[in-house]
Design a protein around this motif. Sequence first.
Motif, mmCIF file in Angstrom:
data_model
loop_
_atom_site.group_PDB
_atom_site.id
_atom_site.type_symbol
_atom_site.label_atom_id
_atom_site.label_comp_id
_atom_site.label_asym_id
_atom_site.label_seq_id
_atom_site.Cartn_x
_atom_site.Cartn_y
_atom_site.Cartn_z
ATOM 1 N N HIS A 1 0.860 -1.182 0.000
ATOM 2 C CA HIS A 1 0.000 0.000 0.000
ATOM 3 C C HIS A 1 0.897 1.233 0.000
ATOM 4 O O HIS A 1 2.114 1.143 0.206
ATOM 5 C CB HIS A 1 -0.973 -0.012 1.179
ATOM 6 C CG HIS A 1 -0.339 -0.198 2.509
ATOM 7 N ND1 HIS A 1 0.159 0.845 3.246
ATOM 8 C CD2 HIS A 1 -0.102 -1.319 3.226
ATOM 9 C CE1 HIS A 1 0.667 0.385 4.370
ATOM 10 N NE2 HIS A 1 0.529 -0.931 4.386
ATOM 11 N N MET B 1 -8.472 -3.407 -3.079
ATOM 12 C CA MET B 1 -8.775 -3.111 -1.680
ATOM 13 C C MET B 1 -8.601 -4.385 -0.862
ATOM 14 O O MET B 1 -9.117 -5.445 -1.244
ATOM 15 C CB MET B 1 -10.198 -2.579 -1.536
ATOM 16 C CG MET B 1 -10.424 -1.233 -2.206
ATOM 17 S SD MET B 1 -9.317 0.074 -1.633
ATOM 18 C CE MET B 1 -10.030 0.445 -0.046
ATOM 19 N N GLN B 2 -7.859 -4.270 0.235
ATOM 20 C CA GLN B 2 -7.648 -5.410 1.126
ATOM 21 C C GLN B 2 -7.978 -4.988 2.545
ATOM 22 O O GLN B 2 -7.758 -3.844 2.938
ATOM 23 C CB GLN B 2 -6.192 -5.897 1.064
ATOM 24 C CG GLN B 2 -5.836 -6.545 -0.249
ATOM 25 C CD GLN B 2 -4.425 -7.117 -0.240
ATOM 26 O OE1 GLN B 2 -3.669 -6.958 0.706
ATOM 27 N NE2 GLN B 2 -4.077 -7.789 -1.327
ATOM 28 N N ALA B 3 -8.467 -5.946 3.310
ATOM 29 C CA ALA B 3 -8.787 -5.679 4.711
ATOM 30 C C ALA B 3 -7.507 -5.328 5.460
ATOM 31 O O ALA B 3 -6.429 -5.844 5.163
ATOM 32 C CB ALA B 3 -9.442 -6.899 5.337
ATOM 33 N N SER B 4 -7.642 -4.433 6.404
ATOM 34 C CA SER B 4 -6.516 -4.017 7.230
ATOM 35 C C SER B 4 -6.675 -4.642 8.614
ATOM 36 O O SER B 4 -7.787 -4.727 9.124
ATOM 37 C CB SER B 4 -6.502 -2.493 7.342
ATOM 38 O OG SER B 4 -5.510 -2.070 8.232
ATOM 39 N N PRO B 5 -5.577 -5.069 9.227
ATOM 40 C CA PRO B 5 -5.699 -5.649 10.568
ATOM 41 C C PRO B 5 -6.235 -4.638 11.589
ATOM 42 O O PRO B 5 -6.856 -5.017 12.568
ATOM 43 C CB PRO B 5 -4.281 -6.086 10.923
ATOM 44 C CG PRO B 5 -3.385 -5.459 9.920
ATOM 45 C CD PRO B 5 -4.215 -5.063 8.748
ATOM 46 N N PRO C 1 -9.684 0.853 8.520
ATOM 47 C CA PRO C 1 -10.446 0.582 7.285
ATOM 48 C C PRO C 1 -9.615 -0.194 6.264
ATOM 49 O O PRO C 1 -8.390 -0.278 6.383
ATOM 50 C CB PRO C 1 -10.750 1.990 6.771
ATOM 51 C CG PRO C 1 -9.657 2.839 7.323
ATOM 52 C CD PRO C 1 -9.296 2.253 8.650
ATOM 53 N N PRO C 2 -10.288 -0.755 5.249
ATOM 54 C CA PRO C 2 -9.544 -1.437 4.183
ATOM 55 C C PRO C 2 -8.578 -0.460 3.518
ATOM 56 O O PRO C 2 -8.784 0.751 3.530
ATOM 57 C CB PRO C 2 -10.632 -1.865 3.200
ATOM 58 C CG PRO C 2 -11.908 -1.760 3.933
ATOM 59 C CD PRO C 2 -11.711 -0.752 5.014
ATOM 60 N N ARG C 3 -7.526 -1.009 2.924
ATOM 61 C CA ARG C 3 -6.543 -0.152 2.265
ATOM 62 C C ARG C 3 -6.276 -0.656 0.859
ATOM 63 O O ARG C 3 -6.446 -1.837 0.555
ATOM 64 C CB ARG C 3 -5.264 -0.063 3.085
ATOM 65 C CG ARG C 3 -4.643 -1.398 3.361
ATOM 66 C CD ARG C 3 -3.527 -1.261 4.339
ATOM 67 N NE ARG C 3 -3.007 -2.597 4.623
ATOM 68 C CZ ARG C 3 -2.156 -2.867 5.566
ATOM 69 N NH1 ARG C 3 -1.707 -1.913 6.333
ATOM 70 N NH2 ARG C 3 -1.732 -4.084 5.753
ATOM 71 N N LYS C 4 -5.863 0.264 0.015
ATOM 72 C CA LYS C 4 -5.579 -0.042 -1.376
ATOM 73 C C LYS C 4 -4.149 -0.579 -1.468
ATOM 74 O O LYS C 4 -3.202 0.079 -1.054
ATOM 75 C CB LYS C 4 -5.726 1.221 -2.220
ATOM 76 C CG LYS C 4 -5.799 0.966 -3.699
ATOM 77 C CD LYS C 4 -5.983 2.249 -4.474
ATOM 78 C CE LYS C 4 -7.371 2.817 -4.263
ATOM 79 N NZ LYS C 4 -7.664 3.945 -5.159
#
Length: 122
Positions: free
Chosen positions: A34, A72-76, A79-82
């Motif tokens: 990201h 877009m991926q989930a963030s630990p 919010p999700p991040r690109k």
Amino acid sequence: MIATDPGDAERQTQLLRGALDMCLLALLAREPAHGYELVRRVEAAGFDAVGYGTVYPLLTRMRRLGLVADEMQASPAGPPRKVYALTDAGRARLGSWQQQWARFVGVVDAMLSDTVTESPRS
């Protein structure tokens, strides 16, 4: 990068401006990331003058050119991040740029090694 002369910082900026897109593609060739992570990697490499306002527009331009793809991926945490990844076209462009860079550096190195470091006689 440490600037020892006031003009050094400007020279460093100009050199980086011409090579940053190639550097970002090289980082993404190693692994998708990201934008925040790319800025961190660029800083860790020694380019401390690169910020988000420089990296994100470059990523957007490279995405429009088809050199990178985003997802877009989930963030630990948060919010999700690109996350950006190199495309096949990006790999091909990086290979081309690496060849151009090697030729360019070779020419500059040859010129610099032929310079005389002594002061000219009056």
